[in-house]
Design an enzyme around this catalytic site. Structure first.
Site, PDB file in Angstrom:
ATOM      1  N   TRP A 100      14.154  27.137  -6.514  1.00  0.00           N
ATOM      2  CA  TRP A 100      13.947  28.302  -5.446  1.00  0.00           C
ATOM      3  C   TRP A 100      12.785  28.028  -4.415  1.00  0.00           C
ATOM      4  CZ3 TRP A 100      18.090  30.745  -5.682  1.00  0.00           C
ATOM      5  CH2 TRP A 100      18.616  31.107  -6.721  1.00  0.00           C
ATOM      6  N   ASP A 169       6.564  33.955  -4.728  1.00  0.00           N
ATOM      7  CA  ASP A 169       7.729  34.560  -5.192  1.00  0.00           C
ATOM      8  C   ASP A 169       7.648  34.630  -6.548  1.00  0.00           C
ATOM      9  OD1 ASP A 169      10.255  35.060  -6.197  1.00  0.00           O
ATOM     10  OD2 ASP A 169      11.269  33.140  -5.437  1.00  0.00           O
ATOM     11  N   LYS A 193      15.362  40.968 -12.734  1.00  0.00           N
ATOM     12  CA  LYS A 193      15.078  40.322 -14.164  1.00  0.00           C
ATOM     13  C   LYS A 193      14.269  41.549 -14.836  1.00  0.00           C
ATOM     14  CE  LYS A 193      15.625  36.647 -11.573  1.00  0.00           C
ATOM     15  NZ  LYS A 193      16.791  35.913 -11.774  1.00  0.00           N
TER      16      LYS A 193
HETATM   17  N1  PMP Z   1      13.543  33.515  -6.488  1.00  0.00           N
HETATM   18  C1  PMP Z   1      13.670  33.330  -7.956  1.00  0.00           C
HETATM   19  C2  PMP Z   1      12.381  32.776  -8.821  1.00  0.00           C
HETATM   20  C3  PMP Z   1      14.923  33.455  -8.450  1.00  0.00           C
HETATM   21  O1  PMP Z   1      14.841  33.144 -10.025  1.00  0.00           O
HETATM   22  C4  PMP Z   1      15.921  33.834  -7.833  1.00  0.00           C
HETATM   23  C5  PMP Z   1      17.242  34.215  -8.375  1.00  0.00           C
HETATM   24  N2  PMP Z   1      17.211  34.429  -9.512  1.00  0.00           N
HETATM   25  C6  PMP Z   1      15.934  33.919  -6.273  1.00  0.00           C
HETATM   26  C7  PMP Z   1      14.464  33.882  -5.716  1.00  0.00           C
HETATM   27  C8  PMP Z   1      16.951  34.298  -5.486  1.00  0.00           C
HETATM   28  O2  PMP Z   1      17.258  35.594  -5.629  1.00  0.00           O
HETATM   29  P1  PMP Z   1      18.564  36.420  -5.060  1.00  0.00           P
HETATM   30  O3  PMP Z   1      19.720  36.122  -5.916  1.00  0.00           O
HETATM   31  O4  PMP Z   1      17.936  38.031  -5.316  1.00  0.00           O
HETATM   32  O5  PMP Z   1      18.621  36.078  -3.571  1.00  0.00           O
END
Ligand code: PMP
Length: 357
Positions: A100, A169, A193
């Site tokens: 990520w 994040d 989550k």
């Molecule tokens: N950041 C983290 C730490 C994630 O675990 C995720 C996806 N689970 C994301 C960003 C991306 O999120 P999204 O699917 O809402 O775009």
């Protein structure tokens, strides 16, 4: 009613009592004769609900007054774009601890120079790196990190102290433990989550950061549009925000984020103990000092044995234990709503599977 032991990585388990409450008031929200999804986002009922959601979040996380709380759409992935679109003037420094952060850095590259302040990519993202001040280049606008690495199962234990804005994040560990808010200028977290349904992102933004934002960007992608309009510049994801309110009330009933953190640690310890005492039958991916309390990643000796493990887990009413396709193996996600009972069942299952094989 059938309910599984839910170890999904996200979307993931929500507290049963919250689901029931939402179900019970779905047709008639607070005596309005309407569902919360049927009312205007400008109505008093909805405005009160959203304001209370913010207040409760501020209380639970001890968010100082000079930080704004906003609700945005587009998921974590939109934040990969927005943080840089708003604040990348010269260069952004990224601490690359997994998929990520890697994605965020690549998305940001469209807006300026990006570089790795530290990275554990070469070591398979098994741990959280040390951040050396000398690795931060001059004219770096911000340092960016991912608090919990959902795929590899590592988590920052304490965040680095830097003297330029720190962006985080916190998508996969938001609300799971206290956050030192004032160490950050920008925090974002996708809801799916620990907080609520997919479709909303919570942002926490330091007031002084807004002055540093670019001016010549579209309104919908500017953080200060959300701040100025209290997240109702356009129609917000009302159901998601309502659901978050219910989850926050649940967190409060559990004794707050501090209590939740203690419980989460005990839950994760149950599983890590099984891994550590398995004589190598289960091999944890993350280094011990970087282990995540939220996502426990491990391998068994062979892909065939892993397949058997996953099949047996399904027969034991446990779902979501398959690892992310990029890492393989197994992963148990133990978010706030995963009960001690589910964790104890998983620990027992893991021990008996080891004995049988
Ligand atoms: N950041 C983290 C730490 C994630 O675990 C995720 C996806 N689970 C994301 C960003 C991306 O999120 P999204 O699917 O809402 O775009």
């Amino acid at each position: 009613m059938k309910r599984v032991h839910n170890f999904n990585a996200g979307p993931s388990a929500m507290p049963l009592s919250v689901l029931q409450e939402v179900q019970a008031e779905f047709l008639d929200y607070a005596g309005t004769g309407m569902s919360v999804i049927e009312m205007s986002h400008r109505s008093d009922s909805y405005q009160t609900l959203q304001a209370e959601t913010e207040t409760l979040l501020r209380d639970l996380l001890h968010i100082p007054k000079d930080y704004h709380i906003v609700f945005m759409q587009g998921g974590g992935s939109m934040q990969f774009v927005m943080h840089a679109l708003n604040f990348l003037h010269c260069r952004g420094g990224y601490i690359n601890t997994g998929v990520w952060s890697d994605k965020a850095m690549k998305a940001a590259a469209a807006f300026g120079e990006v570089y790795e302040v530290a990275s554990t990519k070469a070591e398979g993202f098994t741990h959280i790196p040390r951040v050396l001040p000398q690795a931060i280049k001059a004219q770096t606008d911000y340092i960016y990190l991912t608090s919990n690495n959902t795929i590899h199962g590592t988590q920052w234990q304490t965040y680095p102290q830097v003297d330029i804005p720190l962006f985080g994040d916190l998508s996969s560990d938001f609300l799971s433990r206290p956050i030192p808010i004032s160490q950050f200028d920008l925090i974002f977290a996708g809801a799916q989550k620990n907080i609520g349904p997919a479709g909303v992102v919570v942002g926490i933004i330091k007031d002084t950061l807004l002055d540093k934002a670019k001016r010549d960007i579209p309104d919908m992608l500017r953080y200060d549009t959300y701040v100025k309009h209290h997240s109702v510049y356009n129609t917000p994801p009302v159901f998601c925000i309502y659901f978050i309110y219910k989850v926050l009330q649940w967190v409060q009933q559990q004794g707050g984020v501090e209590k939740i953190a203690q419980r989460n640690k005990e839950k994760a310890d149950m599983i890590y103990e099984v891994i550590d005492q398995s004589n190598g039958f289960y091999r944890g991916h993350a280094d011990i000092q970087s282990r995540s309390v939220m996502n426990i990643t491990f391998h068994l000796a062979t892909p065939e044995l892993e397949k058997m493990f996953l099949q047996a887990s399904l027969q034991n009413n446990m779902i979501g234990l398959k690892g992310h396709r990029l890492l393989g193996g197994c992963r148990a996600s133990l978010y706030n709503a995963v009960t001690e009972e589910s964790c104890a069942s998983l620990a027992t299952f893991m021990k008996s599977f080891q004995q049988a094989h």
